[in-house]
Structure formats: C-alpha cells, structure tokens
Scaffold this motif. Structure first.
Motif, PDB file in Angstrom:
ATOM      1  N   THR A   9       0.828  -1.205   0.000  1.00  0.00           N
ATOM      2  CA  THR A   9       0.000   0.000   0.000  1.00  0.00           C
ATOM      3  C   THR A   9       0.860   1.251   0.000  1.00  0.00           C
ATOM      4  OG1 THR A   9      -1.861  -1.099   1.094  1.00  0.00           O
ATOM      5  CG2 THR A   9      -1.732   1.291   1.297  1.00  0.00           C
ATOM      6  N   ILE A  10       1.873   1.288   0.879  1.00  0.00           N
ATOM      7  CA  ILE A  10       2.757   2.456   0.916  1.00  0.00           C
ATOM      8  C   ILE A  10       3.463   2.628  -0.420  1.00  0.00           C
ATOM      9  CG2 ILE A  10       4.810   3.442   2.008  1.00  0.00           C
ATOM     10  CD1 ILE A  10       3.919   2.082   4.613  1.00  0.00           C
ATOM     11  N   ASP A  11       3.885   1.535  -1.045  1.00  0.00           N
ATOM     12  CA  ASP A  11       4.553   1.611  -2.342  1.00  0.00           C
ATOM     13  C   ASP A  11       3.634   2.229  -3.387  1.00  0.00           C
ATOM     14  OD1 ASP A  11       7.200   0.797  -3.414  1.00  0.00           O
ATOM     15  OD2 ASP A  11       5.989  -0.270  -4.884  1.00  0.00           O
ATOM     16  N   GLN A  12       2.365   1.844  -3.361  1.00  0.00           N
ATOM     17  CA  GLN A  12       1.384   2.417  -4.285  1.00  0.00           C
ATOM     18  C   GLN A  12       1.205   3.912  -4.040  1.00  0.00           C
ATOM     19  OE1 GLN A  12      -0.871   1.251  -6.711  1.00  0.00           O
ATOM     20  NE2 GLN A  12      -0.001  -0.809  -6.847  1.00  0.00           N
ATOM     21  N   LEU A  13       1.190   4.306  -2.772  1.00  0.00           N
ATOM     22  CA  LEU A  13       0.910   5.699  -2.422  1.00  0.00           C
ATOM     23  C   LEU A  13       2.104   6.634  -2.636  1.00  0.00           C
ATOM     24  CD1 LEU A  13      -1.125   5.161   0.876  1.00  0.00           C
ATOM     25  CD2 LEU A  13      -2.020   5.622  -1.406  1.00  0.00           C
ATOM     26  N   THR A  14       3.312   6.052  -2.785  1.00  0.00           N
ATOM     27  CA  THR A  14       4.522   6.883  -2.867  1.00  0.00           C
ATOM     28  C   THR A  14       5.276   6.669  -4.177  1.00  0.00           C
ATOM     29  OG1 THR A  14       5.842   5.197  -1.718  1.00  0.00           O
ATOM     30  CG2 THR A  14       4.780   6.885  -0.362  1.00  0.00           C
ATOM     31  N   ASN A  15       4.598   6.130  -5.165  1.00  0.00           N
ATOM     32  CA  ASN A  15       5.213   5.926  -6.482  1.00  0.00           C
ATOM     33  C   ASN A  15       6.466   5.065  -6.411  1.00  0.00           C
ATOM     34  OD1 ASN A  15       5.210   6.261  -9.285  1.00  0.00           O
ATOM     35  ND2 ASN A  15       6.595   8.015  -9.186  1.00  0.00           N
ATOM     36  N   GLY A  16       6.382   3.972  -5.633  1.00  0.00           N
ATOM     37  CA  GLY A  16       7.452   2.984  -5.611  1.00  0.00           C
ATOM     38  C   GLY A  16       8.695   3.398  -4.866  1.00  0.00           C
ATOM     39  N   ARG A  17       8.535   4.050  -3.681  1.00  0.00           N
ATOM     40  CA  ARG A  17       9.719   4.569  -2.987  1.00  0.00           C
ATOM     41  C   ARG A  17       9.928   3.966  -1.602  1.00  0.00           C
ATOM     42  NH1 ARG A  17       9.942   9.819  -1.652  1.00  0.00           N
ATOM     43  NH2 ARG A  17       7.743  10.318  -1.987  1.00  0.00           N
ATOM     44  N   VAL A  18       9.268   2.856  -1.283  1.00  0.00           N
ATOM     45  CA  VAL A  18       9.498   2.239   0.015  1.00  0.00           C
ATOM     46  C   VAL A  18      10.368   0.993  -0.177  1.00  0.00           C
ATOM     47  CG1 VAL A  18       7.481   0.679   0.079  1.00  0.00           C
ATOM     48  CG2 VAL A  18       8.384   1.653   2.221  1.00  0.00           C
ATOM     49  N   ALA A  19      11.153   0.682   0.842  1.00  0.00           N
ATOM     50  CA  ALA A  19      11.922  -0.556   0.900  1.00  0.00           C
ATOM     51  C   ALA A  19      11.767  -1.113   2.312  1.00  0.00           C
ATOM     52  CB  ALA A  19      13.382  -0.307   0.552  1.00  0.00           C
ATOM     53  N   VAL A  20      12.309  -2.306   2.553  1.00  0.00           N
ATOM     54  CA  VAL A  20      12.148  -2.916   3.866  1.00  0.00           C
ATOM     55  C   VAL A  20      13.484  -3.493   4.326  1.00  0.00           C
ATOM     56  CG1 VAL A  20      11.429  -5.167   2.922  1.00  0.00           C
ATOM     57  CG2 VAL A  20      10.751  -4.507   5.252  1.00  0.00           C
TER      58      VAL A  20
END
Length: 370
Positions: free
Chosen positions: A110-121
């Motif tokens: 969900t976060i990836d969708q909301l931030t245009n692919g800018r989250v990692a883990v």
C-alpha cells in the motif's frame, strides 16, 4: 584470499539513519543537534535528498534503553517521511515476530502504491532479547532467527510477485494467496537485511537484495564482500552491500579527530556497558562467535553499529578517498550517521559528494583504459 577487483561503474549510493529514536546516534552526553520528532525528520529528509542521498533507514525499537527513551514506529514514520519528499527511498525496518509476512506485505504494498514505488524494507532478525521478552514474543536461538527471517523474506517476495502464492515453511504458511494491488516496484520491493554472522551472510547470499553490515576496516569489509558474493554466485543470486559509518567531516583532520575524541570522552558508561551486555547475545552467541558486536570494544560501542571503525572521519578529501576505496572492494552503499544531522548532511552533500563523483569518474576512466 581471492581479490575482489570491483569493476562496478555505477555511482556509490548514500543512505542515512533516520533519527526516529531519541538519543541520537552515539551513546554519549555530547551535544547532538538532532531530534526524533517528525518536523525535524521531514526537514532532514528534504535536506538529504537535495544533497545526494538516495535512501533513509528508519530504526525499529519497541522498548527504551541505551539513551533511547522514545521511539516512533518505523513503518508509519517512514510513510510520513515519504509523504514529505519526492525522490528519497525510505527503508522501513521490521522484526519478524511482532510482524507477520501477510501484514507486512500488504502494509508495504500500500505504501509503495501511495509513494510511487519509494518504500523498501529492512528485515531485522533481532538482537535485543529483553525487548522480545517484554512484549511476549518468542526468542529463537541465533541461527533459528535467521531461518525465520529467510522464510519471512521468501514469503514477502512470493506474495509481491505471484498470484495464488503457496508456501509451507517452519514458521509461515500460505495457501493459494493473492495480494492485490501488488507493489509498483517490479519484481518486488527491495529487501535489505543486516548482520555480520555466518548465518546472516549466508541468508543474504540466498534471498536478500541488500546486505547491511556493521562498520569495519577496509580489509574486514573486503573479506565479508568476497564471502557473500562468492556464495551468492553459487546460489545464482545477486546481492548489493551497504556498510555502516559514523561520518565526521570537518575542514581539518585535527578538528574531525577532536570531535571523535570528545564523543568518546563524554560517553555514557552505564548505557554503553548495558548495550554491550545485551549485544553479546547477538554477537558472541552466534555459533562461530562472529556476529554483530562480537569483537567490539567500549569505544566501538559508543556508536552502536560500530560506525567509527569505517573511519569516515577527516577532511572532505580524506573521507571521499576512503569512500571510493570502499567502493573498490565491493561496497555499493554507505549508511551514514551524523552528530548534528541536518547541518552535517548539508555539509557532506556540498563538500564530500562532489569529490566522490570526481574520483569515481577517474576510476572509471582508468578501468576502461586498462
């Protein structure tokens, strides 16, 4: 030992530790002009992406200790930083145990969708037994924690890349599970992990996209890189390497070394020693006795990821040369901590990053000519 002549012509990347935990990045009573609150962290993230930083890594802590009285939860805090930036990728640290892979996969997608692919883990296998005891989570032995983490990573990658995902592991099971929407990043969100033990390195060589190691000298880092890359090649896998460093850059070497000495002179002995006692479970408790902090001195533990060992302490030219030397032995990313975050991130971007890029260009020309 075989040589690791790194012919990588990609630019080395820079990340910084997100101060979402109070107390700063050194266990010392020295002044640290930083703050764990969201307003400061938004400004820091904006300064970082303007000054050559590609990533930020949020910390995961559940209980107070070692100067960290307050802690913001990593995933939600990472999302807040992402909302305040445009290019920066934020790595949210999570712990198997408190998190289950189904929740983490959906939350991060969900976060990836909301931030245009800018989250990692960043998958943290765990080093603080007292924290797990306090929240009622099981504490498997050292190598078992990496078995669980590997299953966690395999589950995340499977959920993010497949429909009708099936997995039958010791710790996690999935049957015909399809997650929609999947992350924007393809084939999946980037997966980081840390650790210095054999189990950590072996796991990285099988499943992780990035391996983050504690600070070390050049020869020690070179040995780790060769070990991981040889094992990854045997597994038909590729993994990139990040190294922790506490960065002290000043106009003169004497100034930088004086700051380091002041940090150590004002260390909080009670907190440093308590941290050292807790980390023996994560370090010496590994079967080969070479996990994180197994060989750390009191002075090393003042920066709690051995950041002084990497020796990015000196003038802009000295630090830039040492960064490029790290790249030459296979390091892809510097994970930096600072004493006074915003002002030092800006100074680093102004004074050090351009020198690094110049030196990288020179090395690339030399490689092509040779």
């Amino acid at each position: 030992m075989p040589e690791n002549n790194n012919s990588n012509t990609e630019e080395i990347r820079f990340a910084y530790w997100v101060p979402n935990v109070s107390g700063g990045l050194v266990v010392s009573n020295i002044e640290q002009r930083t703050d764990w609150g969201i307003d400061y962290n938004r400004r820091l993230a904006q300064a970082a992406e303007k000054n050559g930083f590609d990533y930020a890594l949020s910390q995961i802590r559940f209980t107070a200790g070692y100067g960290a009285e307050y802690q913001h939860e990593s995933v939600s805090f990472s999302h807040a930083i992402l909302a305040a930036t445009e290019k920066l990728k934020v790595i949210a640290a999570i712990l198997p145990g408190p998190w289950k892979p189904a929740l983490a996969a959906k939350q991060l997608a969900t976060i990836d969708q909301l931030t245009n692919g800018r989250v990692a883990v960043n998958i943290v296998s765990g080093w603080f037994k007292g924290e797990f005891d306090a929240i009622g989570e099981a504490w498997p032995e050292h190598d078992e924690r990496y078995v669980r983490s590997e299953e966690f990573i395999r589950s995340l990658k499977g959920i993010w890349s497949q429909d009708h995902f099936n997995f039958d592991g010791k710790y996690y099971q999935f049957k015909d599970y399809t997650l929609k929407p999947k992350p924007l990043q393809q084939p999946h969100i980037e997966v980081f992990q840390g650790g210095s033990s054999r189990a950590a390195r072996d796991m990285a060589s099988r499943v992780s996209d990035w391996y983050l190691t504690n600070g070390n000298n050049l020869e020690g880092i070179k040995e780790q890189v060769i070990d991981i890359r040889e094992k990854a090649k045997a597994n038909n896998h590729q993994v990139k390497i990040g190294v922790n460093a506490f960065v002290i850059v000043r106009d003169t070497e004497e100034e930088a070394q004086a700051v380091l000495q002041e940090i150590i002179d004002h260390a909080n002995p009670e907190a440093v020693n308590a941290f050292g006692d807790a980390t023996r479970q994560a370090g010496a408790a590994s079967p080969e006795g070479e996990g994180n902090w197994a060989k750390s001195t009191f002075e090393d533990l003042v920066q709690y990821n051995d950041g002084f060992k990497t020796n990015l302490i000196g003038t802009p030219q000295q630090v830039a040369e040492r960064i490029v030397a790290l790249k030459q032995v296979g390091v892809d990313l510097i994970l930096a901590g600072f004493l006074h975050f915003i002002e030092e991130v800006e100074y680093f971007g102004e004074k050090v990053v351009p020198l690094v890029r110049e030196l990288e260009t020179q090395k690339t020309i030399e490689l092509r000519a040779g």
